[in-house]
Motif scaffolding. Structure first.
Motif, mmCIF file in Angstrom:
data_model
loop_
_atom_site.group_PDB
_atom_site.id
_atom_site.type_symbol
_atom_site.label_atom_id
_atom_site.label_comp_id
_atom_site.label_asym_id
_atom_site.label_seq_id
_atom_site.Cartn_x
_atom_site.Cartn_y
_atom_site.Cartn_z
ATOM 1 N N MET A 1 -28.930 -25.233 2.129
ATOM 2 C CA MET A 1 -28.672 -25.420 3.538
ATOM 3 C C MET A 1 -29.096 -24.160 4.283
ATOM 4 S SD MET A 1 -25.089 -26.290 5.355
ATOM 5 C CE MET A 1 -24.677 -25.342 6.763
ATOM 6 N N HIS A 2 -29.691 -24.340 5.411
ATOM 7 C CA HIS A 2 -30.131 -23.238 6.262
ATOM 8 C C HIS A 2 -29.314 -23.287 7.544
ATOM 9 C CE1 HIS A 2 -32.853 -20.313 7.997
ATOM 10 N NE2 HIS A 2 -32.913 -21.066 9.070
ATOM 11 N N LEU A 3 -28.703 -22.179 7.899
ATOM 12 C CA LEU A 3 -27.870 -22.108 9.089
ATOM 13 C C LEU A 3 -28.509 -21.155 10.090
ATOM 14 C CD1 LEU A 3 -25.137 -22.661 10.559
ATOM 15 C CD2 LEU A 3 -24.251 -20.661 9.347
ATOM 16 N N GLU A 4 -28.677 -21.604 11.298
ATOM 17 C CA GLU A 4 -29.208 -20.752 12.350
ATOM 18 C C GLU A 4 -28.139 -20.531 13.401
ATOM 19 O OE1 GLU A 4 -32.986 -21.585 14.105
ATOM 20 O OE2 GLU A 4 -33.740 -22.467 12.254
ATOM 21 N N THR A 5 -28.076 -19.322 13.892
ATOM 22 C CA THR A 5 -27.153 -18.990 14.975
ATOM 23 C C THR A 5 -27.936 -18.268 16.051
ATOM 24 O OG1 THR A 5 -26.554 -16.930 13.890
ATOM 25 C CG2 THR A 5 -25.144 -18.819 13.460
ATOM 26 N N THR A 6 -27.392 -18.292 17.244
ATOM 27 C CA THR A 6 -28.042 -17.583 18.346
ATOM 28 C C THR A 6 -27.019 -16.714 19.059
ATOM 29 O OG1 THR A 6 -27.650 -19.416 19.871
ATOM 30 C CG2 THR A 6 -29.768 -19.387 18.737
ATOM 31 N N TRP A 7 -27.498 -15.636 19.613
ATOM 32 C CA TRP A 7 -26.665 -14.737 20.399
ATOM 33 C C TRP A 7 -27.391 -14.422 21.687
ATOM 34 C CZ3 TRP A 7 -27.188 -14.048 15.072
ATOM 35 C CH2 TRP A 7 -26.016 -14.280 14.347
ATOM 36 N N ASP A 8 -26.638 -14.116 22.700
ATOM 37 C CA ASP A 8 -27.197 -13.818 24.015
ATOM 38 C C ASP A 8 -27.264 -12.306 24.194
ATOM 39 O OD1 ASP A 8 -28.137 -14.029 26.600
ATOM 40 O OD2 ASP A 8 -26.138 -14.254 27.457
ATOM 41 N N VAL A 9 -28.363 -11.725 23.745
ATOM 42 C CA VAL A 9 -28.557 -10.286 23.847
ATOM 43 C C VAL A 9 -29.835 -10.052 24.646
ATOM 44 C CG1 VAL A 9 -28.844 -8.146 22.563
ATOM 45 C CG2 VAL A 9 -27.428 -9.968 21.626
ATOM 46 N N GLN A 10 -29.706 -9.243 25.659
ATOM 47 C CA GLN A 10 -30.827 -8.980 26.557
ATOM 48 C C GLN A 10 -31.674 -7.812 26.067
ATOM 49 O OE1 GLN A 10 -31.234 -11.176 29.121
ATOM 50 N NE2 GLN A 10 -29.446 -12.128 28.185
ATOM 51 N N ILE A 11 -32.945 -7.861 26.358
ATOM 52 C CA ILE A 11 -33.850 -6.745 26.077
ATOM 53 C C ILE A 11 -33.779 -5.792 27.274
ATOM 54 C CG2 ILE A 11 -36.260 -6.099 25.759
ATOM 55 C CD1 ILE A 11 -36.668 -8.753 24.313
ATOM 56 N N ASP A 12 -33.614 -4.500 26.997
ATOM 57 C CA ASP A 12 -33.492 -3.525 28.086
ATOM 58 C C ASP A 12 -34.858 -3.129 28.641
ATOM 59 O OD1 ASP A 12 -34.573 -1.583 26.389
ATOM 60 O OD2 ASP A 12 -32.723 -0.444 26.209
ATOM 61 N N GLU A 13 -34.843 -2.190 29.567
ATOM 62 C CA GLU A 13 -36.081 -1.771 30.231
ATOM 63 C C GLU A 13 -37.068 -1.099 29.278
ATOM 64 O OE1 GLU A 13 -33.146 1.640 30.718
ATOM 65 O OE2 GLU A 13 -33.041 -0.523 30.820
ATOM 66 N N VAL A 16 -35.963 -2.961 24.094
ATOM 67 C CA VAL A 16 -35.104 -2.868 22.913
ATOM 68 C C VAL A 16 -33.801 -3.611 23.188
ATOM 69 C CG1 VAL A 16 -33.918 -1.267 21.356
ATOM 70 C CG2 VAL A 16 -36.108 -0.604 22.384
ATOM 71 N N ILE A 17 -33.284 -4.329 22.187
ATOM 72 C CA ILE A 17 -31.977 -4.966 22.352
ATOM 73 C C ILE A 17 -30.883 -3.958 22.024
ATOM 74 C CG2 ILE A 17 -32.818 -7.284 21.817
ATOM 75 C CD1 ILE A 17 -31.294 -6.985 19.120
ATOM 76 N N ASP A 18 -29.716 -4.159 22.590
ATOM 77 C CA ASP A 18 -28.578 -3.297 22.325
ATOM 78 C C ASP A 18 -27.917 -3.759 21.028
ATOM 79 O OD1 ASP A 18 -26.145 -1.950 22.236
ATOM 80 O OD2 ASP A 18 -25.892 -2.002 24.408
ATOM 81 N N GLY A 19 -28.129 -3.016 19.958
ATOM 82 C CA GLY A 19 -27.587 -3.375 18.658
ATOM 83 C C GLY A 19 -26.073 -3.437 18.646
ATOM 84 N N ARG A 20 -25.428 -2.660 19.532
ATOM 85 C CA ARG A 20 -23.965 -2.700 19.604
ATOM 86 C C ARG A 20 -23.492 -4.042 20.128
ATOM 87 N NH1 ARG A 20 -24.189 2.318 23.366
ATOM 88 N NH2 ARG A 20 -25.602 0.757 24.153
ATOM 89 N N GLU A 21 -24.179 -4.565 21.140
ATOM 90 C CA GLU A 21 -23.806 -5.878 21.687
ATOM 91 C C GLU A 21 -24.127 -6.980 20.689
ATOM 92 O OE1 GLU A 21 -22.447 -9.026 23.928
ATOM 93 O OE2 GLU A 21 -21.939 -6.906 23.982
ATOM 94 N N LEU A 22 -25.256 -6.877 20.010
ATOM 95 C CA LEU A 22 -25.589 -7.861 18.982
ATOM 96 C C LEU A 22 -24.522 -7.852 17.889
ATOM 97 C CD1 LEU A 22 -27.422 -9.934 17.631
ATOM 98 C CD2 LEU A 22 -28.723 -8.021 16.672
ATOM 99 N N ALA A 23 -24.120 -6.666 17.437
ATOM 100 C CA ALA A 23 -23.084 -6.557 16.407
ATOM 101 C C ALA A 23 -21.772 -7.154 16.889
ATOM 102 C CB ALA A 23 -22.892 -5.098 16.004
ATOM 103 N N ARG A 24 -21.395 -6.908 18.144
ATOM 104 C CA ARG A 24 -20.150 -7.455 18.688
ATOM 105 C C ARG A 24 -20.153 -8.971 18.621
ATOM 106 N NH1 ARG A 24 -18.017 -10.121 22.410
ATOM 107 N NH2 ARG A 24 -19.933 -10.412 23.572
ATOM 108 N N GLN A 25 -21.260 -9.578 19.037
ATOM 109 C CA GLN A 25 -21.348 -11.034 19.022
ATOM 110 C C GLN A 25 -21.359 -11.583 17.597
ATOM 111 O OE1 GLN A 25 -24.323 -12.693 21.673
ATOM 112 N NE2 GLN A 25 -24.008 -11.024 23.136
#
Length: 108
Positions: A1-13, A16-25
């Motif tokens: 089984m393959h499971l996909e998830t999505t998170w709402d992380v924005q790319i900054d100016e 680069v995405i904020d790894g802290r916000e990605l980790a939180r989600q």
């Protein structure tokens, strides 16, 4: 089984995405996945999550922290990927410091 998830992380100016916000989600999703195993007991969910997280962190440290890095998407034309990562990290120092101080720890 393959499971996909999505998170709402924005790319900054810097592209680069904020790894802290990605980790939180990701952590919030992982925590919620454990709740059914402990009959929705908050303290039990905390303990189970901590046990799993501590084991995962231990394994990562044992294997070495290779592969650690930031996700860099399309960067501004005037920045290389390395420059975009460095700019992102410089811009995030105060936020990271404040987050660590809230735990009683400091960044080395």
């Amino acid at each position: 089984m393959h499971l996909e998830t999505t998170w709402d992380v924005q790319i900054d100016e810097h592209g680069v995405i904020d790894g802290r916000e990605l980790a939180r989600q990701m952590i919030a999703s992982a925590y919620l996945a454990l709740v059914p195993y402990v009959d929705a007991c908050p303290a039990c969910a905390d303990d189970l999550f901590s046990a799993i997280a501590n084991k995962a962190i231990h394994d990562v440290r044992q294997e070495g922290m290779t592969g650690a890095g930031l996700y860099v998407g399309p960067t501004p034309a005037h920045l290389s990927q390395a420059e975009a990562e460095e700019a992102h990290l410089r811009a995030s120092v105060e936020t990271t410091r404040a987050m660590l101080e809230g735990t009683g720890h400091h960044h080395h």
